[in-house]
Design a protein around this motif. Structure first.
Motif, PDB file in Angstrom:
ATOM      1  N   ALA A   1       0.853  -1.188   0.000  1.00 42.39           N
ATOM      2  CA  ALA A   1       0.000   0.000   0.000  1.00 42.39           C
ATOM      3  C   ALA A   1       0.885   1.232   0.000  1.00 42.39           C
ATOM      4  CB  ALA A   1      -0.911   0.004   1.225  1.00 42.39           C
ATOM      5  N   ASP A   2       0.444   2.263  -0.719  1.00 45.27           N
ATOM      6  CA  ASP A   2       1.206   3.498  -0.736  1.00 45.27           C
ATOM      7  C   ASP A   2       0.330   4.719  -0.467  1.00 45.27           C
ATOM      8  OD1 ASP A   2      -0.174   3.662  -3.111  1.00 45.27           O
ATOM      9  OD2 ASP A   2       1.615   3.685  -4.386  1.00 45.27           O
ATOM     10  N   GLY A   3      -0.896   4.474  -0.034  1.00 47.89           N
ATOM     11  CA  GLY A   3      -1.776   5.570   0.329  1.00 47.89           C
ATOM     12  C   GLY A   3      -2.617   5.196   1.532  1.00 47.89           C
ATOM     13  N   PHE A   4      -2.695   6.115   2.496  1.00 48.01           N
ATOM     14  CA  PHE A   4      -3.507   5.867   3.685  1.00 48.01           C
ATOM     15  C   PHE A   4      -3.847   7.197   4.331  1.00 48.01           C
ATOM     16  CE2 PHE A   4       0.937   5.723   4.877  1.00 48.01           C
ATOM     17  CZ  PHE A   4       0.997   6.492   6.031  1.00 48.01           C
ATOM     18  N   GLU A   5      -4.868   7.157   5.177  1.00 49.42           N
ATOM     19  CA  GLU A   5      -5.247   8.344   5.944  1.00 49.42           C
ATOM     20  C   GLU A   5      -5.630   7.910   7.343  1.00 49.42           C
ATOM     21  OE1 GLU A   5      -8.296   9.786   3.341  1.00 49.42           O
ATOM     22  OE2 GLU A   5      -9.835   8.503   4.230  1.00 49.42           O
ATOM     23  N   GLY A   6      -5.686   8.864   8.238  1.00 47.44           N
ATOM     24  CA  GLY A   6      -6.056   8.559   9.614  1.00 47.44           C
ATOM     25  C   GLY A   6      -4.896   8.797  10.556  1.00 47.44           C
ATOM     26  N   ARG A   7      -5.162   8.517  11.824  1.00 47.83           N
ATOM     27  CA  ARG A   7      -4.158   8.699  12.867  1.00 47.83           C
ATOM     28  C   ARG A   7      -3.718   7.342  13.387  1.00 47.83           C
ATOM     29  NH1 ARG A   7      -5.389  13.520  16.738  1.00 47.83           N
ATOM     30  NH2 ARG A   7      -4.229  14.858  15.350  1.00 47.83           N
ATOM     31  N   PRO A   8      -2.409   7.203  13.651  1.00 50.85           N
ATOM     32  CA  PRO A   8      -1.934   5.911  14.157  1.00 50.85           C
ATOM     33  C   PRO A   8      -2.452   5.627  15.570  1.00 50.85           C
ATOM     34  CG  PRO A   8      -0.172   7.541  14.211  1.00 50.85           C
ATOM     35  CD  PRO A   8      -1.338   8.187  13.526  1.00 50.85           C
ATOM     36  N   ILE A   9      -2.674   4.345  15.831  1.00 47.30           N
ATOM     37  CA  ILE A   9      -3.085   3.898  17.161  1.00 47.30           C
ATOM     38  C   ILE A   9      -2.097   2.843  17.638  1.00 47.30           C
ATOM     39  CG2 ILE A   9      -5.550   4.364  16.795  1.00 47.30           C
ATOM     40  CD1 ILE A   9      -5.895   1.301  16.289  1.00 47.30           C
ATOM     41  N   PRO A  10      -2.002   2.614  18.949  1.00 50.25           N
ATOM     42  CA  PRO A  10      -1.145   1.527  19.438  1.00 50.25           C
ATOM     43  C   PRO A  10      -1.691   0.182  18.964  1.00 50.25           C
ATOM     44  CG  PRO A  10      -1.828   2.984  21.240  1.00 50.25           C
ATOM     45  CD  PRO A  10      -2.629   3.361  20.028  1.00 50.25           C
ATOM     46  N   CYS A  11      -0.796  -0.733  18.677  1.00 50.51           N
ATOM     47  CA  CYS A  11      -1.187  -2.068  18.225  1.00 50.51           C
ATOM     48  C   CYS A  11      -1.091  -3.035  19.395  1.00 50.51           C
ATOM     49  CB  CYS A  11      -0.270  -2.521  17.082  1.00 50.51           C
ATOM     50  SG  CYS A  11      -0.694  -4.153  16.442  1.00 50.51           S
ATOM     51  N   ASN A  12      -2.123  -3.866  19.564  1.00 51.09           N
ATOM     52  CA  ASN A  12      -2.124  -4.816  20.687  1.00 51.09           C
ATOM     53  C   ASN A  12      -1.317  -6.080  20.390  1.00 51.09           C
ATOM     54  OD1 ASN A  12      -3.792  -6.160  18.923  1.00 51.09           O
ATOM     55  ND2 ASN A  12      -5.544  -6.288  20.312  1.00 51.09           N
ATOM     56  N   GLU A  13      -0.648  -6.136  19.219  1.00 46.09           N
ATOM     57  CA  GLU A  13       0.148  -7.315  18.873  1.00 46.09           C
ATOM     58  C   GLU A  13       1.639  -7.036  18.902  1.00 46.09           C
ATOM     59  OE1 GLU A  13      -1.255  -9.120  15.309  1.00 46.09           O
ATOM     60  OE2 GLU A  13      -3.307  -9.223  16.022  1.00 46.09           O
ATOM     61  N   GLY A  14       2.017  -5.775  19.124  1.00 47.45           N
ATOM     62  CA  GLY A  14       3.432  -5.431  19.150  1.00 47.45           C
ATOM     63  C   GLY A  14       3.643  -3.960  18.856  1.00 47.45           C
ATOM     64  N   ASP A  15       4.886  -3.616  18.560  1.00 51.55           N
ATOM     65  CA  ASP A  15       5.257  -2.229  18.303  1.00 51.55           C
ATOM     66  C   ASP A  15       5.353  -1.974  16.810  1.00 51.55           C
ATOM     67  OD1 ASP A  15       5.552  -1.634  21.063  1.00 51.55           O
ATOM     68  OD2 ASP A  15       7.552  -2.549  21.036  1.00 51.55           O
ATOM     69  N   LEU A  16       4.689  -0.907  16.350  1.00 52.19           N
ATOM     70  CA  LEU A  16       4.761  -0.488  14.958  1.00 52.19           C
ATOM     71  C   LEU A  16       5.902   0.499  14.791  1.00 52.19           C
ATOM     72  CD1 LEU A  16       0.961   0.019  14.338  1.00 52.19           C
ATOM     73  CD2 LEU A  16       2.394  -1.717  13.260  1.00 52.19           C
ATOM     74  N   GLU A  17       6.676   0.320  13.721  1.00 63.02           N
ATOM     75  CA  GLU A  17       7.809   1.207  13.488  1.00 63.02           C
ATOM     76  C   GLU A  17       8.043   1.340  11.984  1.00 63.02           C
ATOM     77  OE1 GLU A  17      12.566   1.107  14.429  1.00 63.02           O
ATOM     78  OE2 GLU A  17      11.215   0.270  15.927  1.00 63.02           O
ATOM     79  N   TRP A  18       8.285   2.572  11.531  1.00 58.88           N
ATOM     80  CA  TRP A  18       8.653   2.803  10.134  1.00 58.88           C
ATOM     81  C   TRP A  18      10.128   2.470   9.989  1.00 58.88           C
ATOM     82  CZ3 TRP A  18       5.135   3.550   6.503  1.00 58.88           C
ATOM     83  CH2 TRP A  18       3.875   4.038   6.875  1.00 58.88           C
ATOM     84  N   VAL A  19      10.440   1.542   9.071  1.00 59.91           N
ATOM     85  CA  VAL A  19      11.813   1.065   8.884  1.00 59.91           C
ATOM     86  C   VAL A  19      12.218   1.292   7.430  1.00 59.91           C
ATOM     87  CG1 VAL A  19      13.335  -0.959   9.004  1.00 59.91           C
ATOM     88  CG2 VAL A  19      11.471  -0.709  10.664  1.00 59.91           C
ATOM     89  N   GLU A  20      13.415   1.857   7.246  1.00 58.42           N
ATOM     90  CA  GLU A  20      13.950   2.036   5.893  1.00 58.42           C
ATOM     91  C   GLU A  20      13.951   0.685   5.183  1.00 58.42           C
ATOM     92  OE1 GLU A  20      15.181   4.779   4.288  1.00 58.42           O
ATOM     93  OE2 GLU A  20      14.824   6.142   5.960  1.00 58.42           O
ATOM     94  N   ILE A  21      13.416   0.663   3.957  1.00 63.24           N
ATOM     95  CA  ILE A  21      13.341  -0.597   3.212  1.00 63.24           C
ATOM     96  C   ILE A  21      14.734  -1.210   3.064  1.00 63.24           C
ATOM     97  CG2 ILE A  21      12.764  -1.623   0.976  1.00 63.24           C
ATOM     98  CD1 ILE A  21      10.393   0.371   0.863  1.00 63.24           C
TER      99      ILE A  21
END
Length: 160
Positions: free
Chosen positions: A88-108
């Motif tokens: 996916a390369d398009g999204f909208e909204g505000r991030p929320i905490p994930c109950n399965e772990g930590d979300l992090e933007w990582v350089e490809i």
């Protein structure tokens, strides 16, 4: 037994949103870094599952996504999972905490340094190299070891 699931790699500014699975007990993905997604609910299409799971795990609503591959995971424990793989390369909204772990933007370019499943390394490479839809079969030994892989029905050399 077979299961149906989706997995999505959301891209922004040369980074993927990665989920570090470090919360749930008895999680087959414990300690691994994966994309976001999950299992189908009754009567869902791959796209409906994708949109619901991404919203539940991230808070984002996808506005642009592509169905890239079908990945067949043979666990070696009697479970086969058929995973619809999206980017996916398009999204909208505000991030929320994930109950399965930590979300992090990582350089490809740095994804390969993370604790990944061996098979994920294969399809992450294919997502970068191929524009066309592909089918990937991954067979594990019942644990973390990948013992066979086939791309579009042809065996891959997994030891290269």
């Amino acid at each position: 037994m077979s299961e149906l699931s989706t997995l999505c790699y959301i891209e922004k500014d040369g980074r993927y949103l990665m989920l570090h699975r470090n919360v749930k007990e008895n999680d087959v993905n414990e300690g691994k870094w994966i994309g976001v997604g999950g299992h189908f609910e009754q009567d869902e299409s791959p796209e409906e599952c994708l949109l619901r799971e991404v919203k539940e795990e991230t808070g984002y609503t996808l506005t642009s996504y592509q169905f890239r591959a079908m990945v067949t995971f043979v666990s070696g424990t009697g479970v086969t999972e058929y995973m619809s793989l999206f980017t996916a390369d398009g999204f909208e909204g505000r991030p929320i905490p994930c109950n399965e772990g930590d979300l992090e933007w990582v350089e490809i370019s740095h994804i390969g340094e993370l604790n990944l499943w061996e098979g994920d390394r294969i399809f992450l490479r294919l997502l970068q190299e191929r524009e066309t839809f592909f089918s990937l079969k991954l067979v594990y030994d019942g644990h973390d070891k990948l013992i066979y892989a086939a791309l579009d029905g042809k065996e891959l050399d997994i030891h290269r």
